[in-house]
Design a protein around this motif. Sequence first.
Motif, PDB file in Angstrom:
ATOM      1  N   ASN A 237      -7.990   0.040  -0.022  1.00  0.00           N
ATOM      2  CA  ASN A 237      -7.382   0.840   1.038  1.00  0.00           C
ATOM      3  C   ASN A 237      -7.006   0.016   2.268  1.00  0.00           C
ATOM      4  OD1 ASN A 237      -7.642   3.211  -0.463  1.00  0.00           O
ATOM      5  ND2 ASN A 237      -9.697   3.617   0.331  1.00  0.00           N
TER       6      ASN A 237
ATOM      7  N   ASN B 238       2.382   1.651  -3.454  1.00  0.00           N
ATOM      8  CA  ASN B 238       1.343   2.088  -4.382  1.00  0.00           C
ATOM      9  C   ASN B 238       0.971   3.553  -4.153  1.00  0.00           C
ATOM     10  OD1 ASN B 238      -0.953   1.782  -6.285  1.00  0.00           O
ATOM     11  ND2 ASN B 238      -2.159   2.019  -4.425  1.00  0.00           N
ATOM     12  N   THR B 239       0.900   3.958  -2.892  1.00  0.00           N
ATOM     13  CA  THR B 239       0.563   5.348  -2.577  1.00  0.00           C
ATOM     14  C   THR B 239       1.642   6.303  -3.075  1.00  0.00           C
ATOM     15  OG1 THR B 239      -0.683   4.670  -0.610  1.00  0.00           O
ATOM     16  CG2 THR B 239       0.053   6.956  -0.706  1.00  0.00           C
TER      17      THR B 239
ATOM     18  N   SER C 213       0.827  -1.209   0.000  1.00  0.00           N
ATOM     19  CA  SER C 213       0.000   0.000   0.000  1.00  0.00           C
ATOM     20  C   SER C 213       0.861   1.258   0.000  1.00  0.00           C
ATOM     21  CB  SER C 213      -0.937   0.006   1.215  1.00  0.00           C
ATOM     22  OG  SER C 213      -1.853  -1.066   1.153  1.00  0.00           O
TER      23      SER C 213
ATOM     24  N   HIS D 149       1.587   5.755  -7.100  1.00  0.00           N
ATOM     25  CA  HIS D 149       0.261   5.836  -7.731  1.00  0.00           C
ATOM     26  C   HIS D 149       0.099   4.778  -8.837  1.00  0.00           C
ATOM     27  CE1 HIS D 149      -0.280   9.595  -5.551  1.00  0.00           C
ATOM     28  NE2 HIS D 149       0.882  10.000  -6.035  1.00  0.00           N
TER      29      HIS D 149
END
Length: 237
Positions: A119, A90-91, A87, A94
Motif C-alpha cells: 500500500n 494496480n488499484t 499503485s 486490481h
Amino acid sequence: MNCKNCNSEVSQNYCSNCGQPATLKRIDGHYIVGEIGQILNFEKGIFYTIKELLIRPGENVRHFILENRNRLVKPIIFIIVTSLIYSLVNTFFHIEDGYIKYDEVNKSSVGLIFKWAQNNYGYANIFMGVFIALCTKLFFRKYNYNFYEILILLCFVMGMGMLIFAFFALLQGVTKLDLMGIAGLIGVAYITWSIGQFFDKKKPINYLKAFASYILGALISVFFAIAIGVLIDILSK
C-alpha cells in the motif's frame, strides 16, 4: 517592509537576501496550473526525467550527482510519484489481487508488514533501496561514490522500474494477458543495465555486479522485514 521569510529589509519586489517575493500572489487556478506545469514540464520535469533515464540512465544520474541537480526531478519525489502511478494503475485494474490473498496476510505481523509495503510502494522502495545501496557500495567499493550518492542512483532507477511495472500492468488490465512476469524481467534488466552504466558501461563485469547487488539487496530487505515481523509476533505473545 521586512521579508516575511528571513526578516531582512525589502526595498524592491524581491528580498535581496533570500529571494522571497515582497508580496505573495494569492493561490488561485493559475497558481495550481503553474505548480502542476513545473512538475510535468518537459524541460526540467518528470517527462524530461523519464526520457533521459530511459536512454542514458547512468550518465544522467552521474551528471545529477556531480554537476547539475536542476535538470532532473528530485530523486525522492521521483520514486514516490512513480510508485504512486503504479499503485493507481494496480488499484484501477486490481492486478495484484490474483497474486496476493489477504486472508492469510492479516494473521501475522509479517503479513501486515508486506501489506503495508504493497500500500506504500514509494516508502517501501526507499526502504529496499537502502539495502541495495549497501550491497552496491560493497560490490563497487573501488569507485569513489558514497552510500548516499548510490541511494540517489537507486531512487531514480527503481522509480523507472515502477513505471515499467505500471506500463505492463496497464497493458494487462486492457488486454487481460498475464504480462507481469515479463514486466519483472524487463524491470530487473533495466535496473541492472542502469547501475552498470552508472559506474562504467565499458566493463561487462559491472553488469554482473549490478545484478548481484540488486538481487542480494532485495533479498536482504525481505528477510529483514520478515525478521521484524517474527520478532513482533514473539514479543506480543
